[in-house]
Design a protein around this motif. Structure first.
Motif, PDB file in Angstrom:
ATOM      1  N   ASP A  15     -23.917 -11.640  27.212  1.00 51.51           N
ATOM      2  CA  ASP A  15     -23.888 -12.641  28.283  1.00 51.51           C
ATOM      3  C   ASP A  15     -25.284 -12.881  28.844  1.00 51.51           C
ATOM      4  O   ASP A  15     -25.631 -14.023  29.193  1.00 51.51           O
ATOM      5  N   ARG A  18     -26.887 -15.186  26.454  1.00 46.06           N
ATOM      6  CA  ARG A  18     -26.276 -16.523  26.526  1.00 46.06           C
ATOM      7  C   ARG A  18     -26.801 -17.283  27.738  1.00 46.06           C
ATOM      8  O   ARG A  18     -27.067 -18.487  27.655  1.00 46.06           O
ATOM      9  N   ARG A  19     -26.905 -16.584  28.864  1.00 43.03           N
ATOM     10  CA  ARG A  19     -27.384 -17.250  30.071  1.00 43.03           C
ATOM     11  C   ARG A  19     -28.833 -17.719  29.928  1.00 43.03           C
ATOM     12  O   ARG A  19     -29.244 -18.673  30.581  1.00 43.03           O
ATOM     13  N   SER A  26     -25.422 -18.368  18.515  1.00 41.70           N
ATOM     14  CA  SER A  26     -24.577 -19.403  17.918  1.00 41.70           C
ATOM     15  C   SER A  26     -25.012 -19.793  16.512  1.00 41.70           C
ATOM     16  O   SER A  26     -24.310 -20.538  15.837  1.00 41.70           O
ATOM     17  N   ASN A  46     -21.326 -10.675  18.229  1.00 38.75           N
ATOM     18  CA  ASN A  46     -20.704 -11.970  18.501  1.00 38.75           C
ATOM     19  C   ASN A  46     -19.565 -12.196  17.514  1.00 38.75           C
ATOM     20  O   ASN A  46     -19.292 -11.379  16.625  1.00 38.75           O
ATOM     21  N   SER A 132     -16.518 -17.114  34.156  1.00 39.28           N
ATOM     22  CA  SER A 132     -16.691 -17.959  32.975  1.00 39.28           C
ATOM     23  C   SER A 132     -17.674 -19.091  33.251  1.00 39.28           C
ATOM     24  O   SER A 132     -18.471 -19.465  32.381  1.00 39.28           O
ATOM     25  N   ASP A 133     -17.626 -19.651  34.470  1.00 38.57           N
ATOM     26  CA  ASP A 133     -18.596 -20.686  34.844  1.00 38.57           C
ATOM     27  C   ASP A 133     -20.017 -20.140  34.855  1.00 38.57           C
ATOM     28  O   ASP A 133     -20.983 -20.897  34.658  1.00 38.57           O
ATOM     29  N   THR A 135     -21.058 -18.056  32.645  1.00 40.83           N
ATOM     30  CA  THR A 135     -21.278 -17.642  31.252  1.00 40.83           C
ATOM     31  C   THR A 135     -21.170 -16.128  31.132  1.00 40.83           C
ATOM     32  O   THR A 135     -21.999 -15.471  30.482  1.00 40.83           O
ATOM     33  N   VAL A 136     -20.162 -15.565  31.740  1.00 37.86           N
ATOM     34  CA  VAL A 136     -19.914 -14.123  31.673  1.00 37.86           C
ATOM     35  C   VAL A 136     -18.464 -13.906  31.250  1.00 37.86           C
ATOM     36  O   VAL A 136     -17.541 -14.423  31.884  1.00 37.86           O
TER      37      VAL A 136
END
Length: 495
Positions: A15, A18-19, A26, A46, A132-133, A135-136
């Motif tokens: 996470d 990702r943040r 990806s 992932n 989730s908003d 990105t966790v």
């Protein structure tokens, strides 16, 4: 009834990346690795890596043999802890009583809070949606006790598991014994006896379990089922000493950047001074229009709460920053905050020398690293080569050198250097050292030193002589009495 919510963050290291917009997550198989049991092992993966067959706990070599395209990055516990503590402060929107469940979880006392969200399930769904908003990724368990809530979050069949009031034992019965947070060796021992689920422990006498498997098992089972009190101990989140600035138009000149830094440092230092605290490290983030964020850090040898030293130490990294289209967002934060130890104001040259010493340590440390700036510190030993040690200057305690009753050379040679004796004597009357000829004029000694029998590998007794040569150099000669060959060495040189 006490009610506890456990928020588990199973992908916290991923996470964090990702943040930050890391494209590797990806683009293909990716894994976080850490050194465990003398080998680099996979700790997080992932979805692409999981589909390729990479499992948690695999050695990195085996994982790459299974998936040659696997990309990896070592875990960063420091930054992951920073993110966890930030989420700790964020969780105030859910409950006022929160504690950390390091390294990847939070525990909330939600007694009296759930009705504000229309019930516990709605509260859990709200928490998960808000994470989730951010990105966790999260999994949530709710129960009467901390142990039960953690077990449901980590081993429950769904992403939100809720045990009804007074039904904790029933909710835990089907979960594996590993959900109690026991050591793996103990879980293996229990499995060998046929005990694999928590429900199978209910019918066993606690005294017999403690006798055969130890108190760890009975304690974990008692706290999870509520037989032993284990309340949440909340702690207020650490205050954040930071300031940021967003500009309507980008800037790029060195003078403009320093002006922004002065304003940010003034706001941060004012808060530090009001709380009588200082920071050993400051972190500056500069967001450029074209190249994104640039991170810079500086350190100090003592807690700092004044803007001028911050500007002085940041001037060098700011001068190295390449800005073509300008920067429009800045953030300065204080790290490693600690209380200021008040001391009496000192006047005179001694105080100036002390300030200059700290400035030198800070300047060198920010250029080459504080671990490379070292000083000599005294150490209690009768051997000349052990009377001092090198320590990091930034963490060195304030010690005063006690003048030794024995004069010591200003320079020691390790190992001592062999000399060629031309005219024997004690010490030699004429000798050659480093292709130079010397003749003894005066000498004093011997000073006999014995080795440290419990640590030294060389157990020979040493005799040292101070020799003033005709050529003007004062040397410290060494010999080993009682040895078959009466060799001489230069052990040091006096000023």
């Amino acid at each position: 009834m006490p009610r506890t919510m456990s928020i588990w963050l199973p992908e916290l290291p991923l996470d964090r990346l990702r943040r930050n917009g890391d494209p590797r997550l990806s683009s293909g198989p990716f894994a976080i690795i850490a050194e465990q049991k003398n080998a680099w092992r996979v700790t997080h993966t992932n979805s692409q890596a999981l589909k390729a067959g990479v499992a948690i706990g695999l050695p990195l070599a085996d994982a790459r043999a299974i998936c040659p395209d696997l990309l990896s990055e070592p875990a960063d516990p420091v930054r992951e802890n920073i993110l966890l503590r930030a989420l700790w402060r964020w969780a105030d929107v859910l409950s006022p009583r929160i504690s950390l469940d390091a390294p990847d979880g939070l525990l909330l006392d939600i007694a009296g809070c759930a009705h504000l969200f229309d019930g516990e399930r709605a509260m859990a769904e709200t928490a998960r949606q808000r994470l989730s908003d951010l990105t966790v990724v999260s999994r949530i368990g709710v129960a009467d006790t901390k142990g039960a809530a953690k077990a449901l979050a980590r081993f429950g069949s769904s992403e939100i598991e809720i045990a009804g009031v007074g039904k904790t034992s029933d909710a835990l019965a089907a979960l594996p014994i590993a959900a109690l947070g026991l050591q793996q060796s103990l879980v293996t021992d229990l499995a060998r006896t046929g005990l694999t689920t928590i429900g199978q422990l209910y019918g066993q006498p606690s005294g017999e379990l403690a006798r055969r498997f130890g108190l760890e098992l009975t304690k974990a089972l008692g706290t999870a089922t509520g037989q032993t009190p284990d309340p949440i101990t909340p702690k207020a989140a650490d205050p954040v000493y930071a300031a940021r600035m967003t500009l309507p138009e980008p800037i790029g000149f060195q003078s403009d950047l320093e002006e922004v830094l002065v304003r940010l440092a003034g706001r941060v230092c004012q808060r530090l001074e009001d709380d009588q605290k200082g920071a050993r490290q400051f972190h500056l983030t500069v967001r450029c229009v074209d190249t994104g964020d640039h991170h810079m850090s500086i350190g100090f040898a003592r807690p700092c709460f004044e803007p001028d030293p911050i500007l002085r130490q940041f001037s060098h990294p700011l001068s190295k920053l390449e800005i073509e289209y300008g920067a429009d967002w800045f953030r300065l934060s204080a790290i490693h905050v600690e209380p200021i130890r008040l001391r009496q104001v000192e006047m005179g040259e001694q105080a100036k020398r002390e300030d200059h010493r700290f400035q030198l340590i800070e300047t060198l440390g920010n250029r080459i690293g504080f671990d490379h700036v070292r000083i000599f510190a005294p150490r209690d030993s009768h051997l000349p080569e052990c009377e001092y040690e090198q320590v990091e200057a930034v963490n060195a305690p304030r010690q005063s050198w006690v003048k030794s009753p024995r004069e010591r050379p200003i320079r020691l040679f390790k190992p001592p250097e062999y000399v060629h004796v031309e005219t024997p004597g004690r010490p030699p009357l004429k000798f050659k050292w480093r292709r130079m000829a010397f003749e003894s004029r005066t000498a004093s000694g011997p000073e006999r030193l014995t080795p440290r029998w419990h640590t030294d590998s060389d157990l020979r007794t040493r005799d040292y002589w101070k020799v003033q040569t005709q050529q003007g150099r004062r040397l410290w000669l060494l010999t080993y009495p009682g040895s078959e060959s009466q060799d001489w060495y230069v052990a040091g040189e006096f000023a």
